[in-house]
Design a protein around this motif. Sequence first.
Motif, PDB file in Angstrom:
ATOM      1  N   ASN A 124       0.942  -1.337   0.030  1.00  8.22           N
ATOM      2  CA  ASN A 124       0.275   0.301   0.198  1.00  8.22           C
ATOM      3  C   ASN A 124       0.609   1.656   0.053  1.00  8.22           C
ATOM      4  N   GLY A 125       0.453   2.946  -0.862  1.00  6.05           N
ATOM      5  CA  GLY A 125       1.023   3.665  -0.750  1.00  6.05           C
ATOM      6  C   GLY A 125       1.908   3.482  -2.290  1.00  6.05           C
ATOM      7  N   ASP A 126       2.378   4.568  -2.806  1.00  2.00           N
ATOM      8  CA  ASP A 126       2.058   4.857  -3.850  1.00  2.00           C
ATOM      9  C   ASP A 126       3.611   4.779  -4.327  1.00  2.00           C
ATOM     10  N   GLY A 127       4.589   3.856  -3.846  1.00  2.00           N
ATOM     11  CA  GLY A 127       6.447   3.675  -4.310  1.00  2.00           C
ATOM     12  C   GLY A 127       6.608   2.775  -4.765  1.00  2.00           C
ATOM     13  N   GLU A 128       7.232   2.790  -5.636  1.00  2.00           N
ATOM     14  CA  GLU A 128       8.450   1.502  -6.112  1.00  2.00           C
ATOM     15  C   GLU A 128       8.576   0.179  -4.737  1.00  2.00           C
ATOM     16  N   ASN A 143       5.460   1.061 -10.572  1.00  2.00           N
ATOM     17  CA  ASN A 143       4.914   1.874 -11.016  1.00  2.00           C
ATOM     18  C   ASN A 143       4.970   2.514 -12.543  1.00  2.00           C
ATOM     19  N   MET A 145       4.483   5.726 -15.244  1.00  2.00           N
ATOM     20  CA  MET A 145       3.307   6.411 -15.150  1.00  2.00           C
ATOM     21  C   MET A 145       2.799   6.807 -17.227  1.00  2.00           C
ATOM     22  N   ASN A 164      -3.492  -2.103 -10.304  1.00  2.00           N
ATOM     23  CA  ASN A 164      -4.896  -1.415 -11.059  1.00  2.00           C
ATOM     24  C   ASN A 164      -4.320  -0.556 -12.411  1.00  2.00           C
ATOM     25  N   THR A 176      -7.183  -3.565 -14.688  1.00  2.00           N
ATOM     26  CA  THR A 176      -7.051  -4.584 -12.934  1.00  2.00           C
ATOM     27  C   THR A 176      -7.458  -6.113 -12.710  1.00  2.00           C
ATOM     28  N   ARG A 198      -0.294   0.590 -11.844  1.00  3.55           N
ATOM     29  CA  ARG A 198       0.866  -0.038 -10.840  1.00  3.55           C
ATOM     30  C   ARG A 198       0.808  -2.244 -11.337  1.00  3.55           C
TER      31      ARG A 198
END
Length: 210
Positions: A124-128, A143, A145, A164, A176, A198
């Motif tokens: 969870n979170g945005d980072g790789e 991730n 872009m 997602n 997804t 992601r």
Amino acid sequence: MRINADFTKRVAVHFDEVDWVASPAAGVERKMLDRIGDEVARATTIVRFAPGSAFAAHTHDGGEEYLVLDGVFQDETGDFPVGSYVRNPPTSSHTPSAADGATILVKLHQFDPQDRTEVRRSINGDGELQLFNDAREDVRIQNWMAGEVVELDAPHGLEVFVVNGGFTENGEEFRTWDWLRLPPGTRSQALAGEAGVRVWTKSGHLGDMI
């Protein structure tokens, strides 16, 4: 049972196009991505647990890794909510269940027999994230872009599972919970969709399958 068992072939499985198949455990259903074997199998599967369902206690002789896609997955070691990534090494055992229901991506019987590394972490979170790495395989969250072109070089094979978002590869669109497996020696490209994507990736592990 053999499903997508030729590891020299590119395989794409789209979540919405595959039916759920009942398992031996009441309330547990599966979408089989690849499989060699019957109930004890080398397998990649999306598994859905209805609320209150459970599997009997069992040992993973070949190891198990899973990513929780929905709900809360449980065993004797605790609760694993959405975004949990877990590796249970060979010889480990547990009694999986889901009091409120859960859906997981799970891979069975695919570890080095000597591997004894346990992993419990959240994506969870945005980072790789690099989730696991050894001489045999590399597991990551990436991730891509919006509009990014990503080189998919797979000298020893590559799996890509969409957490997602979406992307296109070889003219085929993935959304997804869709899954792509590229055989060893593949060189391809992915184009991330308008909202980016992601993905969970696993590489380096398929060379010994061909």
